[in-house]
Design an enzyme around this catalytic site. Sequence first.
Site, mmCIF file in Angstrom:
data_model
loop_
_atom_site.group_PDB
_atom_site.id
_atom_site.type_symbol
_atom_site.label_atom_id
_atom_site.label_comp_id
_atom_site.label_asym_id
_atom_site.label_seq_id
_atom_site.Cartn_x
_atom_site.Cartn_y
_atom_site.Cartn_z
ATOM 1 N N CYS A 61 0.810 -1.230 0.000
ATOM 2 C CA CYS A 61 0.000 0.000 0.000
ATOM 3 C C CYS A 61 0.840 1.275 0.000
ATOM 4 C CB CYS A 61 -0.953 0.005 1.192
ATOM 5 S SG CYS A 61 -2.100 -1.367 1.156
ATOM 6 N N HIS A 115 -3.008 7.344 2.148
ATOM 7 C CA HIS A 115 -3.485 6.058 1.640
ATOM 8 C C HIS A 115 -4.887 5.815 2.194
ATOM 9 C CE1 HIS A 115 -3.975 1.938 0.726
ATOM 10 N NE2 HIS A 115 -3.745 1.499 1.946
ATOM 11 N N ASN A 129 -10.069 0.045 -0.276
ATOM 12 C CA ASN A 129 -8.608 0.095 -0.220
ATOM 13 C C ASN A 129 -8.058 -0.475 -1.531
ATOM 14 O OD1 ASN A 129 -5.895 -0.288 0.235
ATOM 15 N ND2 ASN A 129 -6.138 -1.162 2.284
HETATM 16 O O1 UT7 Z 1 -3.696 -0.725 3.600
HETATM 17 C C1 UT7 Z 1 -3.045 -1.189 4.747
HETATM 18 C C2 UT7 Z 1 -3.677 -2.458 5.119
HETATM 19 N N1 UT7 Z 1 -4.863 -2.501 5.865
HETATM 20 C C3 UT7 Z 1 -5.317 -1.673 6.809
HETATM 21 O O2 UT7 Z 1 -4.857 -0.593 7.026
HETATM 22 C C4 UT7 Z 1 -6.446 -2.169 7.655
HETATM 23 C C5 UT7 Z 1 -6.178 -1.937 9.109
HETATM 24 N N2 UT7 Z 1 -7.201 -2.470 9.983
HETATM 25 C C6 UT7 Z 1 -8.488 -2.090 9.964
HETATM 26 O O3 UT7 Z 1 -8.880 -1.254 9.160
HETATM 27 C C7 UT7 Z 1 -9.433 -2.663 11.009
HETATM 28 O O4 UT7 Z 1 -8.698 -3.377 11.974
HETATM 29 C C8 UT7 Z 1 -10.500 -3.584 10.380
HETATM 30 C C9 UT7 Z 1 -11.492 -2.751 9.589
HETATM 31 C C10 UT7 Z 1 -9.865 -4.620 9.495
HETATM 32 C C11 UT7 Z 1 -11.284 -4.285 11.504
HETATM 33 O O5 UT7 Z 1 -11.831 -3.346 12.393
HETATM 34 P P1 UT7 Z 1 -11.683 -3.558 13.972
HETATM 35 O O6 UT7 Z 1 -12.441 -2.470 14.618
HETATM 36 O O7 UT7 Z 1 -10.232 -3.688 14.275
HETATM 37 O O8 UT7 Z 1 -12.479 -4.913 14.179
HETATM 38 P P2 UT7 Z 1 -11.957 -6.320 14.744
HETATM 39 O O9 UT7 Z 1 -11.009 -6.959 13.790
HETATM 40 O O10 UT7 Z 1 -11.536 -6.162 16.172
HETATM 41 O O11 UT7 Z 1 -13.303 -7.137 14.728
HETATM 42 C C12 UT7 Z 1 -14.404 -6.776 15.586
HETATM 43 C C13 UT7 Z 1 -15.505 -7.811 15.404
HETATM 44 C C14 UT7 Z 1 -15.000 -9.263 15.529
HETATM 45 O O12 UT7 Z 1 -16.002 -9.999 16.187
HETATM 46 P P3 UT7 Z 1 -15.850 -10.355 17.749
HETATM 47 O O13 UT7 Z 1 -14.570 -11.133 17.861
HETATM 48 O O14 UT7 Z 1 -15.792 -9.032 18.456
HETATM 49 O O15 UT7 Z 1 -17.087 -11.145 18.035
HETATM 50 C C15 UT7 Z 1 -14.914 -9.705 14.090
HETATM 51 O O16 UT7 Z 1 -15.067 -11.110 13.966
HETATM 52 O O17 UT7 Z 1 -16.050 -7.696 14.094
HETATM 53 C C16 UT7 Z 1 -16.053 -8.976 13.452
HETATM 54 N N3 UT7 Z 1 -15.912 -8.791 12.021
HETATM 55 C C17 UT7 Z 1 -16.934 -8.547 11.184
HETATM 56 N N4 UT7 Z 1 -18.257 -8.448 11.414
HETATM 57 C C18 UT7 Z 1 -19.046 -8.179 10.371
HETATM 58 C C19 UT7 Z 1 -14.758 -8.799 11.291
HETATM 59 N N5 UT7 Z 1 -15.045 -8.568 9.995
HETATM 60 C C20 UT7 Z 1 -16.384 -8.404 9.912
HETATM 61 C C21 UT7 Z 1 -17.263 -8.145 8.844
HETATM 62 N N6 UT7 Z 1 -18.572 -8.030 9.104
HETATM 63 N N7 UT7 Z 1 -16.840 -7.975 7.586
#
Ligand code: UT7
Length: 330
Positions: A122, A257, A287
């Site tokens: 990225c 980004h 992204n």
């Molecule tokens: O370009 C550089 C590369 N990427 C990035 O910069 C991405 C960086 N990270 C992020 O943007 C965020 O960490 C995410 C958007 C990927 C995730 O957001 P988060 O607030 O960190 O959520 P999380 O991973 O802690 O997940 C929270 C909950 C989990 O459920 P539990 O364990 O709390 O029950 C996940 O299983 O959300 C769940 N979850 C979803 N629910 C509905 C994860 N993906 C999804 C989904 N839909 N697509």
Amino acid sequence: MSSTDNNNNNLRSVVLGVGSYLPEKILTNADLEKMVDTTSDWIVQRTGIQQRHIAADGETTSMLGIKAAQKALASAGVDADSIDLVICATSTPDYTFPAAATQIQAGLGITKGVAFDLQAVCSGFVFGVTTADKFLRSGSHKRALVIGAETFSRLLDWEDRTTCVLFGDGAGAIVLEAQERGGDGRGVLSTHLRSDGRHREKLYVDGGPSSTKTVGHLRMLGKDVFRHAVGQVGDVMLDSFREAGVDAERLDWFVPHQANARIIDASAEKLGIAAEKVVKTVQLHGNTSAASIPLALDVAVRDGRIKKGDLVMIEAVGGGFTWGAAVIRW
Ligand code: UT7
């Protein structure tokens, strides 16, 4: 690495034009609700993303790159055969080799100079601008096309809701020209890059020619990447401000980004950049990895926000980890 390294002449890399291209097909959050266990509300709240574009079958990264480059050349008002340096930042080349940049070079009808790919995930576009700037200021090359082009849809595990909702396809490009330093102060003013290879397992693709002989799928520990993205990028941004002799107050536009609206907002706030100076396109593009910054630049130039003479900062974090920032007087 700083842009003043080896800077023993009076040349600056000046932006002549910008262009972008998005595949026709749009995949909305509502579409994704039918594919994996997710909701549009979750995606919007956690990322800001509402839709992303997906390349058609047979539509490759270099095809997207050629279209973006043609628009950048048209906006610059220069012919393709005046380009002697083509850098394509991509993690999704058409083939393991040759470089997508050579396909783009050929597609544009350029038969002189040099073309190569650059892989910093990225952060690729910031790395590409930095590399082109060093070539141009050395005097070895005159006019560069820097392209960010990706088909990340091909790397996604469409059954993994934690990653497949985040990414999209697209391409963007800018034309940079070596010019004598002018009174208007235009050009790339400073660039700073970093990488730390200890973080591979936090964001990687689980395949490759030398490991599995397959293309593989993107894997990510989202929370760790989020933490790094907000926590550590400040260093390159502050170094870039310092070297350019500017600060957040004097910045006209921040074009980071586009991975996640929350990361963008938190980074801007941390550096004291006012919300109205932030260009955000993640809601429409998702992204798009190395393509996201030139896509956002093109949107903001076309809608009249970024104008000649404006002070612009670009900034990115990507797999590796890699990260970087650049300050450009547009
Ligand atoms: O370009 C550089 C590369 N990427 C990035 O910069 C991405 C960086 N990270 C992020 O943007 C965020 O960490 C995410 C958007 C990927 C995730 O957001 P988060 O607030 O960190 O959520 P999380 O991973 O802690 O997940 C929270 C909950 C989990 O459920 P539990 O364990 O709390 O029950 C996940 O299983 O959300 C769940 N979850 C979803 N629910 C509905 C994860 N993906 C999804 C989904 N839909 N697509």
